[in-house]
Design a protein around this motif. Structure first.
Motif, PDB file in Angstrom:
ATOM      1  N   UNK A 166     -20.566  14.415   4.893  1.00  0.00           N
ATOM      2  CA  UNK A 166     -19.476  14.142   5.838  1.00  0.00           C
ATOM      3  C   UNK A 166     -19.371  12.655   6.136  1.00  0.00           C
ATOM      4  N   UNK A 167     -20.502  11.993   6.358  1.00  0.00           N
ATOM      5  CA  UNK A 167     -20.479  10.561   6.611  1.00  0.00           C
ATOM      6  C   UNK A 167     -20.005   9.788   5.384  1.00  0.00           C
ATOM      7  N   UNK A 168     -20.396  10.245   4.209  1.00  0.00           N
ATOM      8  CA  UNK A 168     -19.953   9.578   2.984  1.00  0.00           C
ATOM      9  C   UNK A 168     -18.448   9.711   2.821  1.00  0.00           C
ATOM     10  N   UNK A 169     -17.898  10.865   3.143  1.00  0.00           N
ATOM     11  CA  UNK A 169     -16.457  11.058   3.019  1.00  0.00           C
ATOM     12  C   UNK A 169     -15.688  10.231   4.040  1.00  0.00           C
ATOM     13  N   UNK A 170     -16.266  10.002   5.193  1.00  0.00           N
ATOM     14  CA  UNK A 170     -15.602   9.183   6.204  1.00  0.00           C
ATOM     15  C   UNK A 170     -15.487   7.730   5.755  1.00  0.00           C
ATOM     16  N   UNK A 171     -16.483   7.253   5.022  1.00  0.00           N
ATOM     17  CA  UNK A 171     -16.450   5.863   4.592  1.00  0.00           C
ATOM     18  C   UNK A 171     -15.706   5.683   3.271  1.00  0.00           C
ATOM     19  N   UNK A 172     -15.399   6.758   2.570  1.00  0.00           N
ATOM     20  CA  UNK A 172     -14.680   6.660   1.305  1.00  0.00           C
ATOM     21  C   UNK A 172     -13.234   6.263   1.564  1.00  0.00           C
ATOM     22  N   UNK A 173     -12.707   5.409   0.704  1.00  0.00           N
ATOM     23  CA  UNK A 173     -11.337   4.951   0.858  1.00  0.00           C
ATOM     24  C   UNK A 173     -10.496   5.503  -0.282  1.00  0.00           C
ATOM     25  N   UNK A 174      -9.512   6.287   0.063  1.00  0.00           N
ATOM     26  CA  UNK A 174      -8.605   6.798  -0.951  1.00  0.00           C
ATOM     27  C   UNK A 174      -7.635   5.689  -1.318  1.00  0.00           C
ATOM     28  N   UNK A 175      -7.235   5.669  -2.553  1.00  0.00           N
ATOM     29  CA  UNK A 175      -6.313   4.654  -3.019  1.00  0.00           C
ATOM     30  C   UNK A 175      -4.911   5.241  -3.031  1.00  0.00           C
ATOM     31  N   UNK A 176      -3.924   4.421  -2.644  1.00  0.00           N
ATOM     32  CA  UNK A 176      -2.541   4.876  -2.652  1.00  0.00           C
ATOM     33  C   UNK A 176      -1.626   3.727  -3.009  1.00  0.00           C
ATOM     34  N   UNK A 177      -0.413   4.100  -3.414  1.00  0.00           N
ATOM     35  CA  UNK A 177       0.642   3.142  -3.719  1.00  0.00           C
ATOM     36  C   UNK A 177       1.870   3.576  -2.942  1.00  0.00           C
ATOM     37  N   UNK A 178       2.341   2.700  -2.066  1.00  0.00           N
ATOM     38  CA  UNK A 178       3.524   2.988  -1.258  1.00  0.00           C
ATOM     39  C   UNK A 178       3.379   4.292  -0.478  1.00  0.00           C
ATOM     40  N   UNK A 179       2.155   4.554  -0.004  1.00  0.00           N
ATOM     41  CA  UNK A 179       1.894   5.734   0.803  1.00  0.00           C
ATOM     42  C   UNK A 179       1.608   7.000   0.009  1.00  0.00           C
ATOM     43  N   UNK A 180       1.652   6.943  -1.306  1.00  0.00           N
ATOM     44  CA  UNK A 180       1.382   8.103  -2.163  1.00  0.00           C
ATOM     45  C   UNK A 180      -0.005   7.941  -2.763  1.00  0.00           C
ATOM     46  N   UNK A 181      -0.877   8.914  -2.515  1.00  0.00           N
ATOM     47  CA  UNK A 181      -2.232   8.857  -3.080  1.00  0.00           C
ATOM     48  C   UNK A 181      -2.167   8.881  -4.605  1.00  0.00           C
ATOM     49  N   UNK A 182      -3.088   8.174  -5.230  1.00  0.00           N
ATOM     50  CA  UNK A 182      -3.110   8.137  -6.691  1.00  0.00           C
ATOM     51  C   UNK A 182      -3.329   9.527  -7.270  1.00  0.00           C
ATOM     52  N   UNK A 183      -4.056  10.369  -6.572  1.00  0.00           N
ATOM     53  CA  UNK A 183      -4.284  11.736  -7.061  1.00  0.00           C
ATOM     54  C   UNK A 183      -3.018  12.580  -6.994  1.00  0.00           C
ATOM     55  N   UNK A 184      -2.016  12.168  -6.198  1.00  0.00           N
ATOM     56  CA  UNK A 184      -0.766  12.912  -6.070  1.00  0.00           C
ATOM     57  C   UNK A 184       0.330  12.417  -7.005  1.00  0.00           C
ATOM     58  N   UNK A 185       0.054  11.400  -7.792  1.00  0.00           N
ATOM     59  CA  UNK A 185       1.035  10.901  -8.753  1.00  0.00           C
ATOM     60  C   UNK A 185       0.983  11.795  -9.978  1.00  0.00           C
ATOM     61  N   UNK A 186       2.127  12.373 -10.325  1.00  0.00           N
ATOM     62  CA  UNK A 186       2.174  13.293 -11.463  1.00  0.00           C
ATOM     63  C   UNK A 186       3.125  12.810 -12.547  1.00  0.00           C
ATOM     64  N   UNK A 187       3.323  11.497 -12.631  1.00  0.00           N
ATOM     65  CA  UNK A 187       4.169  10.923 -13.669  1.00  0.00           C
ATOM     66  C   UNK A 187       3.439  10.973 -15.003  1.00  0.00           C
ATOM     67  N   UNK A 188       4.189  11.106 -16.074  1.00  0.00           N
ATOM     68  CA  UNK A 188       3.581  11.136 -17.401  1.00  0.00           C
ATOM     69  C   UNK A 188       3.064   9.761 -17.819  1.00  0.00           C
ATOM     70  N   UNK A 189       3.744   8.696 -17.377  1.00  0.00           N
ATOM     71  CA  UNK A 189       3.358   7.336 -17.730  1.00  0.00           C
ATOM     72  C   UNK A 189       3.355   6.458 -16.482  1.00  0.00           C
ATOM     73  N   UNK A 190       2.435   5.527 -16.426  1.00  0.00           N
ATOM     74  CA  UNK A 190       2.398   4.532 -15.355  1.00  0.00           C
ATOM     75  C   UNK A 190       2.162   3.161 -15.983  1.00  0.00           C
ATOM     76  N   UNK A 191       2.589   2.136 -15.267  1.00  0.00           N
ATOM     77  CA  UNK A 191       2.420   0.763 -15.717  1.00  0.00           C
ATOM     78  C   UNK A 191       1.531   0.029 -14.722  1.00  0.00           C
ATOM     79  N   UNK A 192       0.518  -0.656 -15.233  1.00  0.00           N
ATOM     80  CA  UNK A 192      -0.452  -1.345 -14.393  1.00  0.00           C
ATOM     81  C   UNK A 192      -0.462  -2.833 -14.741  1.00  0.00           C
ATOM     82  N   UNK A 193      -0.312  -3.667 -13.690  1.00  0.00           N
ATOM     83  CA  UNK A 193      -0.364  -5.117 -13.851  1.00  0.00           C
ATOM     84  C   UNK A 193      -1.332  -5.688 -12.821  1.00  0.00           C
TER      85      UNK A 193
END
Length: 117
Positions: free
Chosen positions: A13-40
């Motif tokens: 529980x303490x480990x999960x509290x300190x973990x930081x989820x990553x997001x882009x424009x308020x959308x978590x990376x795990x919730x992105x379901x696009x077939x392709x993404x571009x990274x710069x």
């Protein structure tokens, strides 16, 4: 045995509290379901860290809309673009294509296209 299980639960529980989820424009990376993404990557002035911009087809009004952030909305810094590409692999993507984009008169930067597995 119950003490060990309880202790493990508390530690998790303490480990999960300190973990930081990553997001882009308020959308978590795990919730992105696009077939392709571009990274710069963008170099921060007076720093050896990189900001990552990730585009997957979202509406982009400004640079801040594509930067990878933590849950608190703070821009996340990475050691390199490849550092983020390796972490993004955990979200079910693989490198599809890499090309070079002109970022100045005498410089260029790699752009990574990732494809969902």
């Amino acid at each position: 045995m119950k003490k060990i299980t309880s202790l493990a639960t508390v530690v998790a529980c303490f480990a999960l509290l300190s973990a930081k989820a990553q997001n882009v424009n308020g959308v978590r990376l795990s919730d992105i379901h696009a077939d392709y993404v571009e990274i710069k990557g963008s170099v921060r002035p007076f720093s050896d860290k990189i900001l990552i911009s990730l585009e997957y087809g979202q509406v982009v009004g400004e640079f801040n809309d594509v930067v990878v952030k933590d849950d608190a909305g703070k821009r996340m810094e990475f050691n390199s673009v490849l550092d983020f590409v390796n972490k993004f692999k955990n979200y079910g993507y693989e490198a599809f294509q890499v090309y070079s984009e002109q970022s100045g008169k005498d410089s260029s930067r790699p752009v990574y296209f990732m494809k969902r597995k």
